[in-house]
Design a protein around this motif. Structure first.
Motif, mmCIF file in Angstrom:
data_model
loop_
_atom_site.group_PDB
_atom_site.id
_atom_site.type_symbol
_atom_site.label_atom_id
_atom_site.label_comp_id
_atom_site.label_asym_id
_atom_site.label_seq_id
_atom_site.Cartn_x
_atom_site.Cartn_y
_atom_site.Cartn_z
ATOM 1 N N ARG A 103 0.843 -1.193 0.000
ATOM 2 C CA ARG A 103 0.000 0.000 0.000
ATOM 3 C C ARG A 103 0.882 1.249 0.000
ATOM 4 O O ARG A 103 1.859 1.342 0.745
ATOM 5 N N TYR B 12 -9.066 1.244 -4.537
ATOM 6 C CA TYR B 12 -9.092 0.334 -3.387
ATOM 7 C C TYR B 12 -9.839 -0.929 -3.783
ATOM 8 O O TYR B 12 -10.994 -0.860 -4.218
ATOM 9 N N TRP C 276 -10.641 -0.882 4.437
ATOM 10 C CA TRP C 276 -10.335 0.487 3.996
ATOM 11 C C TRP C 276 -10.088 1.435 5.165
ATOM 12 O O TRP C 276 -9.835 2.626 4.956
ATOM 13 N N TRP D 275 -7.449 4.112 4.981
ATOM 14 C CA TRP D 275 -7.656 5.176 4.010
ATOM 15 C C TRP D 275 -8.540 6.299 4.544
ATOM 16 O O TRP D 275 -8.485 7.430 4.032
#
Length: 279
Positions: free
Chosen positions: A191, A204, A217, A220
């Motif tokens: 990532r 994603y 997620w 993020w």
């Protein structure tokens, strides 16, 4: 303050109870999301009248990311394909302000030794749309100096580095046919979260299990909230292996970021009869 969210496509058989006519599918999708990956242009350049139809279905602030044709990026590796590129740019012109960026998706074999070709190619792209570049060669993620070299090339052209985050996809063995297929096709890379310019782009990729996708997620949320506080305007695309839940998940991601950044402009509210029922 804007966060744009979207999917890898604008039509899927499970998104609506009644499938819209082909000429209305992009408009219906745009009631729910504010960006889309134009993957179709990677495989074949559409007729100009097709792009005119797309433009008629979109608002000027919608973000259409059009992928450069495969012959330019994969066959000629940015070192040729002038005719294919010219035909593509002519076809995309009717999108006008909705054409937010030209997406340069490069093959996994396009590595540090090819940066000269990228550096020569990017300045030749037309002014107006932004530029988003997706690399998949492991050296750009594992070698700090090669990453710096790439950043210098992208920054000189005002281009964004597209992050393709597949860590959630690969966090556990595949459990569905679509996950097995994704394991055979999607890159397996670390990532990457730094932003280069004002419009960071994230792809994603989650799982067919919606809750696993949502849990994955989490890193993020703070990253995107931080970008918004810095004055950036990111775009996040949510993928799942079968993409059946992707439309609702994209809206869910936006809502979770907005819980952290209340001043974030909300997404459009679609007609209830057409809304996905997952969330």
């Amino acid at each position: 303050m804007r966060l744009h969210v979207g999917c890898a496509m604008w039509s899927h058989g499970s998104w609506f109870e009644r499938q819209p006519p082909a000429a209305e599918r992009l408009r219906r999708y745009a009631e729910h999301c504010t960006a889309v990956e134009g993957n179709t242009t990677f495989y074949a350049t559409p007729a100009r009248r097709t792009a005119e139809s797309w433009a008629a279905q979109l608002s000027p602030d919608f973000r259409f990311y059009a992928k450069l044709p495969r012959p330019v990026t994969h066959e000629h590796r940015l070192g040729g394909g002038a005719a294919e590129l010219a035909a593509f740019l002519d076809a995309m012109e009717p999108l006008g302000p909705s054409l937010h960026a030209l997406w340069v998706q490069l093959p996994p074999t396009f590595g540090p030794n090819d940066l000269g070709a990228l550096a020569a190619f990017l300045p030749a792209l037309p002014a107006g749309p932004g530029i988003a570049v997706e690399v998949r060669h492991p050296a750009f993620f594992e070698d700090v100096e090669q990453a710096r070299r790439l950043v210098r090339v992208l920054s000189a052209a005002g281009a964004e580095w597209v992050t393709f985050d597949t860590t959630t996809l690969y966090a556990a063995p595949p459990r569905t046919p679509a996950e097995h297929e994704a394991w055979g096709k999607k890159p397996r890379l670390p990532r990457r979260t730094p932003a280069l310019g004002p419009h960071p782009v994230v792809r994603y990729h989650g799982r067919d299990d919606a809750e696993a996708t949502i849990a994955g997620w989490a890193p993020w949320l703070e990253t995107v909230a931080g970008w918004l506080h810095e004055g950036r305007s990111p775009t996040v695309f949510v993928h799942t292996p079968d993409n059946g839940d992707a439309l609702g998940l994209a809206r869910r991601f936006h809502a979770e970021v907005r819980a952290l950044v209340p001043e974030l402009e909300p997404l459009p509210e679609p007609e209830p009869a057409h809304a996905p029922t997952l969330f």
